[in-house]
Scaffold this active site. Structure first.
Site, PDB file in Angstrom:
ATOM      1  N   ASP A  67     -24.305  35.011   5.462  1.00  0.00           N
ATOM      2  CA  ASP A  67     -25.207  34.134   6.212  1.00  0.00           C
ATOM      3  C   ASP A  67     -26.086  34.901   7.187  1.00  0.00           C
ATOM      4  OD1 ASP A  67     -23.083  34.830   7.828  1.00  0.00           O
ATOM      5  OD2 ASP A  67     -22.303  32.809   8.055  1.00  0.00           O
ATOM      6  N   ASP A 136     -13.199  25.341  13.716  1.00  0.00           N
ATOM      7  CA  ASP A 136     -13.070  24.018  13.092  1.00  0.00           C
ATOM      8  C   ASP A 136     -12.872  24.125  11.581  1.00  0.00           C
ATOM      9  OD1 ASP A 136     -15.493  25.019  12.385  1.00  0.00           O
ATOM     10  OD2 ASP A 136     -16.685  23.294  13.027  1.00  0.00           O
ATOM     11  N   HIS A 138     -14.762  26.098   9.469  1.00  0.00           N
ATOM     12  CA  HIS A 138     -15.931  26.423   8.633  1.00  0.00           C
ATOM     13  C   HIS A 138     -15.840  27.855   8.098  1.00  0.00           C
ATOM     14  CE1 HIS A 138     -17.957  27.815  12.494  1.00  0.00           C
ATOM     15  NE2 HIS A 138     -18.329  28.778  11.674  1.00  0.00           N
ATOM     16  N   GLU A 143     -20.593  24.185   7.731  1.00  0.00           N
ATOM     17  CA  GLU A 143     -19.967  23.346   8.752  1.00  0.00           C
ATOM     18  C   GLU A 143     -19.213  22.194   8.097  1.00  0.00           C
ATOM     19  OE1 GLU A 143     -19.829  24.464  11.581  1.00  0.00           O
ATOM     20  OE2 GLU A 143     -21.738  24.874  12.560  1.00  0.00           O
TER      21      GLU A 143
HETATM   22  C1  GLP Z   1     -19.610  32.391  12.500  1.00  0.00           C
HETATM   23  C2  GLP Z   1     -19.775  33.087  11.146  1.00  0.00           C
HETATM   24  C3  GLP Z   1     -18.492  32.984  10.339  1.00  0.00           C
HETATM   25  C4  GLP Z   1     -17.305  33.438  11.164  1.00  0.00           C
HETATM   26  C5  GLP Z   1     -17.180  32.580  12.404  1.00  0.00           C
HETATM   27  C6  GLP Z   1     -16.002  32.967  13.270  1.00  0.00           C
HETATM   28  O1  GLP Z   1     -19.694  31.026  12.377  1.00  0.00           O
HETATM   29  N1  GLP Z   1     -20.860  32.543  10.414  1.00  0.00           N
HETATM   30  O2  GLP Z   1     -18.625  33.778   9.170  1.00  0.00           O
HETATM   31  O3  GLP Z   1     -16.119  33.362  10.399  1.00  0.00           O
HETATM   32  O4  GLP Z   1     -18.384  32.723  13.146  1.00  0.00           O
HETATM   33  O5  GLP Z   1     -16.341  34.047  14.088  1.00  0.00           O
HETATM   34  P1  GLP Z   1     -15.306  34.945  14.856  1.00  0.00           P
HETATM   35  O6  GLP Z   1     -14.720  35.865  13.838  1.00  0.00           O
HETATM   36  O7  GLP Z   1     -16.135  35.707  15.850  1.00  0.00           O
HETATM   37  O8  GLP Z   1     -14.287  34.052  15.462  1.00  0.00           O
END
Ligand code: GLP
Length: 261
Positions: A67, A136, A138, A143
């Site tokens: 993404d 949550d 995702h 989402e």
């Molecule tokens: C963002 C990214 C996800 C990631 C999530 C959690 O939403 N698009 O790919 O898994 O953050 O991030 P973190 O690893 O910093 O908790």
């Protein structure tokens, strides 16, 4: 789905890195799906160490990232292009031409998303997709409520995800509202999936994903339908799993032929 519970993030990242290293050694042209966020950082550090100290060769590997924020140029400090450069690509030998991320500045987003899907197909599909998980549930930026069959497309972030990601930006209002993300259907077509999660803040999302019903309200729960999905968790993110003892039992009692897979 295989659930592997480790004492800490470093141990989880090490096991995931070994799985990726095995794939790259067996298939030097492997196609990796990559993720951003704080979670994969120890994994990338370990892969960089393996490259430098053990000669793990990425010269024929191709990558597709999950993404990118819409509206952010590749050089923006909070862009996922920049994140990947700083945390992984600068430390390994993947040729520039083998690296793809969604373009946050794409003029025609729909055409760009279709081309991204085509590029994945042209590369022969993704061999192994790395995932973190949102608080949550995702995955990527899919989402809750995302179609479980979705493809690469534009998404609007939830309030919670924007708040969670504020730490990467100067001001909360700087977090973009829109992103391009691989879809859940795209992720499900990857031949294997490695999901990492650490910390108690992820435990509710992990319970939903592993032991809850399959639902678009927790997009990671669709991975229960994936033929080769491994969840590498630390003790705290696994803390609310009802069957944690069983998952540990399974891991420590694998048949010999399966023990290093
Ligand atoms: C963002 C990214 C996800 C990631 C999530 C959690 O939403 N698009 O790919 O898994 O953050 O991030 P973190 O690893 O910093 O908790």
């Amino acid at each position: 789905m295989e659930v592997i519970i480790t004492p800490d993030p470093a141990a989880a990242a090490l096991l995931a890195a070994r799985q990726i290293a095995r794939l790259v050694r067996e298939k030097p042209t492997a196609v990796l799906g990559l993720a951003t966020g704080s979670t994969p950082i120890p994994l990338y550090k370990e892969l960089i160490r393996m490259h430098r100290e053990e000669g793990l060769d990425f010269s024929r590997v191709r990558t597709f990232n999950l993404d990118e924020y819409l509206g952010l140029a590749p050089g923006h400090p909070a862009s996922y292009h920049r994140f990947m450069e700083e945390n992984f690509f600068s430390g390994v030998n993947i040729p520039r031409d083998n690296i793809r991320l969604p373009d946050g500045l794409a003029a025609d987003v729909q055409a760009h998303c279709a081309a991204y899907e085509q590029a994945i197909r042209d590369a022969g599909g993704i061999d192994l997709q790395v995932l973190g998980i949102g608080s949550d549930g995702h995955i990527g930026f899919n989402e809750h409520g995302s179609s479980l069959a979705s493809r690469t497309r534009i998404k609007t972030l939830t309030k919670r995800t924007r708040e969670d990601n504020t730490r990467f930006f100067d001001k909360p209002e700087d977090v973009p509202h829109h992103v391009i993300t691989m879809g859940i259907g795209t992720i499900m077509e990857s031949r294997s999936v490695v999901l990492l999660a650490y910390g108690a803040g992820k435990s509710a999302a992990i319970v939903g994903a592993v032991e809850g019903p399959i639902t678009a309200n927790n997009p990671a729960s669709i991975l229960q339908m994936h033929p080769d999905a491994k969840f590498y968790l630390d003790d705290s993110s696994a803390g609310a799993l009802e069957r944690a003892d069983y998952y540990k039992w399974v891991f420590h009692n694998k048949p010999v032929w399966q023990a290093d897979r």
